[in-house]
Design a protein around this motif. Structure first.
Motif, PDB file in Angstrom:
ATOM      1  N   PHE A   1     -15.194   6.250  -4.561  1.00  0.00           N
ATOM      2  CA  PHE A   1     -15.608   5.022  -3.734  1.00  0.00           C
ATOM      3  C   PHE A   1     -14.298   4.220  -3.510  1.00  0.00           C
ATOM      4  CE2 PHE A   1     -19.505   5.745  -6.463  1.00  0.00           C
ATOM      5  CZ  PHE A   1     -20.160   5.920  -5.488  1.00  0.00           C
ATOM      6  N   GLU A   2     -13.333   4.297  -4.009  1.00  0.00           N
ATOM      7  CA  GLU A   2     -12.018   3.676  -3.924  1.00  0.00           C
ATOM      8  C   GLU A   2     -11.391   4.215  -2.465  1.00  0.00           C
ATOM      9  OE1 GLU A   2     -11.162   1.299  -5.642  1.00  0.00           O
ATOM     10  OE2 GLU A   2     -12.726   1.490  -7.221  1.00  0.00           O
TER      11      GLU A   2
ATOM     12  N   ARG B   1     -12.851  -1.470   5.710  1.00  0.00           N
ATOM     13  CA  ARG B   1     -13.715  -0.600   4.832  1.00  0.00           C
ATOM     14  C   ARG B   1     -13.882  -1.270   3.427  1.00  0.00           C
ATOM     15  NH1 ARG B   1     -10.987   5.072   5.079  1.00  0.00           N
ATOM     16  NH2 ARG B   1     -10.933   5.403   7.296  1.00  0.00           N
ATOM     17  N   MET B   2     -15.047  -1.075   3.049  1.00  0.00           N
ATOM     18  CA  MET B   2     -15.353  -1.962   1.708  1.00  0.00           C
ATOM     19  C   MET B   2     -16.386  -0.795   0.691  1.00  0.00           C
ATOM     20  SD  MET B   2     -16.027  -5.746   2.947  1.00  0.00           S
ATOM     21  CE  MET B   2     -16.516  -5.157   4.672  1.00  0.00           C
ATOM     22  N   TYR B   3     -16.829  -1.099  -0.141  1.00  0.00           N
ATOM     23  CA  TYR B   3     -17.675  -0.450  -0.954  1.00  0.00           C
ATOM     24  C   TYR B   3     -19.148  -0.329  -0.395  1.00  0.00           C
ATOM     25  CZ  TYR B   3     -13.689  -1.141  -3.993  1.00  0.00           C
ATOM     26  OH  TYR B   3     -12.546  -1.052  -4.672  1.00  0.00           O
TER      27      TYR B   3
ATOM     28  N   LYS C   1      -2.762   1.288 -10.067  1.00  0.00           N
ATOM     29  CA  LYS C   1      -3.590   2.466 -10.019  1.00  0.00           C
ATOM     30  C   LYS C   1      -4.057   2.830 -11.624  1.00  0.00           C
ATOM     31  CE  LYS C   1      -2.969   1.987  -5.276  1.00  0.00           C
ATOM     32  NZ  LYS C   1      -2.752   0.435  -5.511  1.00  0.00           N
TER      33      LYS C   1
ATOM     34  N   PRO D   1      -7.019  -5.624   6.869  1.00  0.00           N
ATOM     35  CA  PRO D   1      -6.536  -4.209   7.470  1.00  0.00           C
ATOM     36  C   PRO D   1      -7.168  -3.910   8.783  1.00  0.00           C
ATOM     37  CG  PRO D   1      -7.937  -3.746   5.501  1.00  0.00           C
ATOM     38  CD  PRO D   1      -7.933  -5.439   5.847  1.00  0.00           C
TER      39      PRO D   1
ATOM     40  N   GLN E   1     -13.231   5.541  -0.334  1.00  0.00           N
ATOM     41  CA  GLN E   1     -14.162   5.176   0.702  1.00  0.00           C
ATOM     42  C   GLN E   1     -13.852   3.459   1.388  1.00  0.00           C
ATOM     43  OE1 GLN E   1     -18.095   3.833  -0.505  1.00  0.00           O
ATOM     44  NE2 GLN E   1     -19.108   5.285   1.090  1.00  0.00           N
ATOM     45  N   ALA E   2     -13.467   2.847   0.346  1.00  0.00           N
ATOM     46  CA  ALA E   2     -12.982   1.355   0.774  1.00  0.00           C
ATOM     47  C   ALA E   2     -11.561   1.286   1.101  1.00  0.00           C
ATOM     48  CB  ALA E   2     -13.173   0.636  -0.647  1.00  0.00           C
ATOM     49  N   TYR E   3     -10.773   2.347   1.094  1.00  0.00           N
ATOM     50  CA  TYR E   3      -9.423   2.181   1.299  1.00  0.00           C
ATOM     51  C   TYR E   3      -9.216   1.877   2.809  1.00  0.00           C
ATOM     52  CZ  TYR E   3      -4.644   3.938   1.768  1.00  0.00           C
ATOM     53  OH  TYR E   3      -3.287   3.905   1.747  1.00  0.00           O
ATOM     54  N   PRO E   4      -8.244   0.847   3.143  1.00  0.00           N
ATOM     55  CA  PRO E   4      -7.159   0.468   2.276  1.00  0.00           C
ATOM     56  C   PRO E   4      -7.547  -0.933   1.520  1.00  0.00           C
ATOM     57  CG  PRO E   4      -6.491  -0.365   4.673  1.00  0.00           C
ATOM     58  CD  PRO E   4      -7.851   0.525   4.308  1.00  0.00           C
ATOM     59  N   THR E   5      -8.594  -1.357   1.574  1.00  0.00           N
ATOM     60  CA  THR E   5      -9.047  -2.518   0.867  1.00  0.00           C
ATOM     61  C   THR E   5      -8.758  -2.332  -0.605  1.00  0.00           C
ATOM     62  OG1 THR E   5     -10.619  -2.955   2.564  1.00  0.00           O
ATOM     63  CG2 THR E   5     -10.847  -4.328   0.320  1.00  0.00           C
ATOM     64  N   SER E   6      -9.241  -1.025  -0.965  1.00  0.00           N
ATOM     65  CA  SER E   6      -9.105  -1.008  -2.455  1.00  0.00           C
ATOM     66  C   SER E   6      -7.619  -0.973  -2.956  1.00  0.00           C
ATOM     67  CB  SER E   6      -9.856   0.122  -2.812  1.00  0.00           C
ATOM     68  OG  SER E   6      -9.302   1.319  -2.080  1.00  0.00           O
ATOM     69  N   ALA E   7      -6.693  -0.379  -1.901  1.00  0.00           N
ATOM     70  CA  ALA E   7      -5.345  -0.341  -2.460  1.00  0.00           C
ATOM     71  C   ALA E   7      -4.584  -1.696  -2.305  1.00  0.00           C
ATOM     72  CB  ALA E   7      -4.651   0.421  -1.549  1.00  0.00           C
ATOM     73  N   LEU E   8      -5.375  -2.912  -1.733  1.00  0.00           N
ATOM     74  CA  LEU E   8      -4.824  -3.785  -1.721  1.00  0.00           C
ATOM     75  C   LEU E   8      -5.143  -4.858  -2.802  1.00  0.00           C
ATOM     76  CD1 LEU E   8      -5.540  -4.657   2.318  1.00  0.00           C
ATOM     77  CD2 LEU E   8      -3.336  -4.464   1.077  1.00  0.00           C
ATOM     78  N   LEU E   9      -5.993  -4.588  -3.696  1.00  0.00           N
ATOM     79  CA  LEU E   9      -6.109  -5.184  -4.687  1.00  0.00           C
ATOM     80  C   LEU E   9      -5.103  -5.554  -5.591  1.00  0.00           C
ATOM     81  CD1 LEU E   9      -9.949  -3.578  -5.563  1.00  0.00           C
ATOM     82  CD2 LEU E   9      -9.191  -5.695  -4.275  1.00  0.00           C
TER      83      LEU E   9
ATOM     84  N   ILE F   1       1.005  -1.060  -0.082  1.00  0.00           N
ATOM     85  CA  ILE F   1       0.022   0.116  -0.027  1.00  0.00           C
ATOM     86  C   ILE F   1       0.791   1.227   0.155  1.00  0.00           C
ATOM     87  CG2 ILE F   1      -1.691   1.218   1.236  1.00  0.00           C
ATOM     88  CD1 ILE F   1      -2.893  -1.315   2.403  1.00  0.00           C
TER      89      ILE F   1
ATOM     90  N   LYS G   1       0.431  -8.955  -4.434  1.00  0.00           N
ATOM     91  CA  LYS G   1      -0.830  -8.849  -4.046  1.00  0.00           C
ATOM     92  C   LYS G   1      -1.759  -9.759  -4.121  1.00  0.00           C
ATOM     93  CE  LYS G   1      -0.986  -3.693  -3.710  1.00  0.00           C
ATOM     94  NZ  LYS G   1      -1.415  -2.495  -4.301  1.00  0.00           N
TER      95      LYS G   1
ATOM     96  N   ILE H   1     -11.744 -10.530  -9.302  1.00  0.00           N
ATOM     97  CA  ILE H   1     -10.389  -9.669  -9.317  1.00  0.00           C
ATOM     98  C   ILE H   1      -9.208 -10.595  -8.977  1.00  0.00           C
ATOM     99  CG2 ILE H   1      -9.050  -7.994  -7.894  1.00  0.00           C
ATOM    100  CD1 ILE H   1     -10.846  -6.590  -9.968  1.00  0.00           C
ATOM    101  N   TYR H   2      -9.306 -11.452  -8.122  1.00  0.00           N
ATOM    102  CA  TYR H   2      -8.125 -12.405  -7.639  1.00  0.00           C
ATOM    103  C   TYR H   2      -8.084 -13.637  -8.671  1.00  0.00           C
ATOM    104  CZ  TYR H   2      -7.002  -9.823  -3.482  1.00  0.00           C
ATOM    105  OH  TYR H   2      -6.544  -8.535  -2.797  1.00  0.00           O
TER     106      TYR H   2
ATOM    107  N   LEU I   1     -21.775   0.791  -8.635  1.00  0.00           N
ATOM    108  CA  LEU I   1     -21.650   1.904  -7.430  1.00  0.00           C
ATOM    109  C   LEU I   1     -22.157   3.244  -8.241  1.00  0.00           C
ATOM    110  CD1 LEU I   1     -18.234   1.121  -6.008  1.00  0.00           C
ATOM    111  CD2 LEU I   1     -20.273   0.637  -4.917  1.00  0.00           C
TER     112      LEU I   1
ATOM    113  N   ASP J   1     -21.911   0.950  -1.254  1.00  0.00           N
ATOM    114  CA  ASP J   1     -23.148   0.484  -1.981  1.00  0.00           C
ATOM    115  C   ASP J   1     -22.984  -0.842  -2.795  1.00  0.00           C
ATOM    116  OD1 ASP J   1     -24.373   2.841  -1.419  1.00  0.00           O
ATOM    117  OD2 ASP J   1     -23.637   4.078  -2.899  1.00  0.00           O
TER     118      ASP J   1
END
Lengths: 250, 532
Positions: free
Chosen positions: B371-372, A84-86, B386, A80, B374-382, A50, A73, A101-102, B317, A88
């Motif tokens: 939205f990314e 935190r997730m999306y 970027k 974490p 909002q979901a940080y750090p989960t979104s950064a771990l994907l 990160i 990754k 994605i994975y 979203l 909506d």
């Protein structure tokens, strides 16, 4: 599995992590402890790609994270400190997104995910994530990580928000995964958990790794007391007498 | 009452502090701004009153005067009162549509603020009234837009000074009545509506109101000042005088008709009693309604498709974000309203369509980046670069607005029967929209934290001004130059036509990419994500 060499992170003038050297092997559960603001989360963020380190090197599963960031990754799992997730997306849509994605084997992952949902009582996947409580989000986050059965797992305060049963199940699962060869790197403020679960413990304070090893090794490096809590407090400079005095004065 | 006043005082303090914080970080280049909160409110009120309410009230009073002498057939009302009744009906409709979901989301559902307030030694009724006050403040904008009509009517009939307080009282009773009805409906609706649905509906209704206000201000004044205003109004007499509508009670009360005065004030008192009853039993908790499903029975459908899981997720979203409705509709509707009204020619319409699409393309892309975060750090771990994350958003945004641009051309073609050749600009516009969307994403990520707290906020302040300026330049560089380059309107030589089309669009696109290229490197984007 996890190696760092002279890992350093600076935020402006502040050194968050200073020349950190770690070596954690396959099948090991490593506890990374420290007071608030010591540099634990920054370290995990660097180890998981990160944050870029200011200097130093990180290697996960023998691969340099700078050169193989996305590959690493894809192979690791991270829970974490804040789940935190999306907001909506519905829970099931998030799970599906992670599977795609994975690029995991859907059938196998779904089977494992259902089993994890069963033990964690996750029965709210039709609802929007924005409506979940912290504990519900944490359980979903843990489930989406564990369903992939990653070879290296990073967990930042994984039991926060979990009920006693879920926390127990998580600890048992981590033990099982470690026994099967996964490497687990976790931070926690609950020192009993670290004492019971971790083979080795690293203590970081103000960015420096001040002690590392088994309980006995920590004692040998200057930690005083029988339990990890006492050792930790003595190593991080907390004065028991002083604390008692403050508490009595309150 | 003391508790309520304290809470309201702090509410105002927070609102003014927030706007000052935002300004001090952006427009005013981080200089500390030291002026009291009340002055800020006074300036806003003064600006709104002086710039909008006063001139429009005068204009409306003239229109009302024309209608005063004409009697509405079959009623005791004049045509100007029918007009007032219609406005009353529209206010009622808009306030009801806005207030119900707003009360469900902000008052009945659980949120951080209500949880904190419930933990303090404050009466439940006070917390409820505070939240109702907030809703009233939120929807006061809709009401404020109708002030000129209310004032215009009073001026037109030369209302006696001693009747003015009664008139104000009538208006207040009318608004309170609607608030009461909204609260009672909301308390009922909350049994079936989740807080997420209420939140979405809340934003959608607000958007619809804004569009409604824009449409009303573009259509009604023209109709009212036309020579056939009375003939047009005749169609709405039934609606404006329907005896079961609160707007008719309000109209009747203004006319001092006893039965309507009793109805308005009586039912207003009843609804206030209803609010009081609700407030004393106030509790939150609709957000924890879960339809439990047997574990393992939940189907996890694959997102794999032509555009991949990332685009699919972003689209989901985006379509669930209430604000996006406005951003989709406005660039399409606004130029077309102008075209229908005959205010603009094709060049103006295409320029405006291009400008709004470019501007909103950046807003949507920035919003998707929200939205990314909002979901940080989960979104950064994907396991995604970027660049891919930002480009996926730009792809969605540019595709949507290219479609809107094409629809605008087609509708404009249908109306003015010429200009199909503007279709040639579509590929250039698509590329420009894509670039603009990338710019929007980067601008959002580089915003200070406190101004990037929601979907649309990235394009406020300095970012908003920059985006609008860039959007305007590109729109001129591509759409307008193409229009004159390929249209027959200007008798240009072939050399100038080629210079304007396609040279101007290509140069514009290349110049913009040159400006952008350093901002979209993986290293830079990652740094932006870290900071955001």
């Amino acid at each position: 599995m996890i190696r760092t060499r002279n890992l350093t992170k600076k935020f402006a003038e502040k050194i968050a992590v200073n020349n950190l050297n770690l070596q954690i092997d396959a099948g090991e559960i490593y506890g990374f402890l420290g007071p608030n603001g010591a540099g634990k989360t920054t370290t995990i963020k660097m180890l998981t790609g990160i944050l870029y380190p200011t200097s130093g090197e990180i290697s996960i599963m023998g691969k340099n994270i700078r050169k193989h960031e996305l590959e690493i990754k894809r192979a690791i799992g991270v829970v974490p400190d804040e789940p935190r997730m999306y907001h909506d997306l519905r829970g099931k849509e998030f799970v599906s997104f992670i599977m795609d994605i994975y690029d995991v084997d859907r059938e196998e992952a779904k089977k494992r995910f259902d089993e994890i949902c069963d033990v964690f009582d996750i029965d709210y996947l039709d609802e929007f994530i924005g409506e979940y409580s912290h504990g519900m989000s944490q359980k979903l986050m843990v489930a989406t990580v564990l369903m992939r059965k990653p070879k290296v797992l990073f967990l930042d305060e994984p039991t926060v928000g979990l009920d006693a049963r879920s926390a127990r199940v998580l600890k048992m699962l981590l033990r099982k995964y470690a026994d099967e060869g996964s490497t687990i790197f976790m931070t926690t403020h609950i020192l009993e958990i670290a004492e019971k679960m971790c083979e080795r413990i690293g203590i970081i304070n103000e960015g420096d790794l001040i002690a590392e090893g088994t309980l006995d090794e920590l004692r040998a490096s200057g930690g005083k007391g029988e339990h990890l809590e006492d050792i930790f407090l003595s190593l991080t400079g907390a004065n028991d007498e002083e604390m008692k005095e403050i508490v009595e004065g309150l | 009452m003391r508790e309520l006043m304290i809470l309201i005082k702090y509410k105002f303090k927070m609102w003014s502090e927030k706007s000052r914080r935002v300004k001090s970080r952006s427009l005013l280049t981080r200089k500390k701004v030291n002026f009291p909160g009340w002055l800020l409110w006074l300036l806003i009120g003064g600006g709104f009153g002086g710039g909008f309410v006063v001139p429009l009230s005068i204009l409306m009073s003239r229109a009302f005067k024309q209608l005063n002498a004409i009697q509405a057939p079959g009623t005791a009302f004049s045509m100007s009162e029918i007009m007032l009744g219609m406005y009353g009906f529209m206010i009622m409709l808009m306030l009801l549509l806005n207030d119900v979901p707003s009360i469900v989301y902000n008052v009945v559902s659980e949120n951080e603020e209500t949880s904190l307030l419930f933990s303090l030694p404050i009466k439940r009724s006070v917390i409820f009234l505070l939240k109702v006050f907030e809703i009233l403040s939120g929807t006061s904008l809709i009401f404020a837009f109708f002030l000129p009509f209310l004032i215009g009517y009073a001026i037109s009939i030369k209302m006696a000074w001693y009747l003015i307080p009664i008139y104000i009282l009538d208006v207040a009773a009318f608004v309170l009545l609607i608030m009461g009805i909204s609260s009672i409906i909301a308390a009922f609706v909350a049994r079936f509506m989740s807080s997420t649905t209420a939140k979405r509906l809340n934003v959608i209704m607000y958007t619809m109101s804004i569009l409604g206000v824009v449409a009303i201000f573009n259509i009604l004044p023209g109709k009212m000042t036309s020579t056939n205003a009375a003939g047009w109004l005749k169609n709405y007499i039934g609606l404006a005088t329907h005896p079961f509508l609160p707007s008719t009670w309000f109209l009747g009360a203004v006319k001092s008709e006893p039965r309507y005065i009793i109805l308005l004030y009586g039912i207003c008192a009843l609804s206030l009693w209803g609010i009081w009853q609700l407030s004393s039993r106030y509790s939150t908790g609709i957000s924890r309604k879960y339809k439990k499903k047997e574990i393992g029975k939940v189907s996890i459908a694959s997102n794999k498709s032509l555009f991949g899981p990332l685009v699919n997720k972003d689209l989901k979203l985006l379509l669930r974000e209430g604000n996006s409705l406005f951003l989709f509709i406005y660039p399409l509707v606004f130029p077309l309203i102008m075209l229908f009204a005959g205010s603009w020619n094709s060049a103006g319409v295409m320029l405006m369509a291009g400008f709004l699409s470019l501007d909103y393309s950046a807003v949507i892309s920035g919003g998707l980046c929200f939205f990314e975060i909002q979901a940080y750090p989960t979104s950064a771990l994907l396991p995604l670069s970027k660049k891919k994350i930002v480009f996926a958003k730009a792809f969605i945004s540019s595709s949507i607005y290219t479609t809107i641009y094409i629809i605008t051309i087609l509708v404009a073609l249908f109306i003015v029967k010429s200009g199909w050749i503007m279709m040639l600009t579509v590929p250039f516009v698509f590329v420009a929209l894509f670039e603009m969307a990338i710019y929007g994403g980067v601008a959002y990520l580089s915003s200070p934290k406190n101004i990037s707290a929601n979907f649309q906020s990235a394009m406020k302040g300095t970012n908003g001004l920059k985006t609008a300026a860039i959007g305007g330049l590109i729109s001129a560089g591509i759409v307008l130059s193409s229009f004159f380059g390929i249209a027959n309107a200007l008798k240009l030589s072939m050399f100038f036509r080629i210079l304007l089309f396609p040279t101007a669009p290509i140069v514009t696109i290349i110049a913009f990419w040159y400006f952008l290229k350093d901002k979209v490197t993986e290293e830079h984007l990652k740094e932006m994500f870290e900071k955001a």
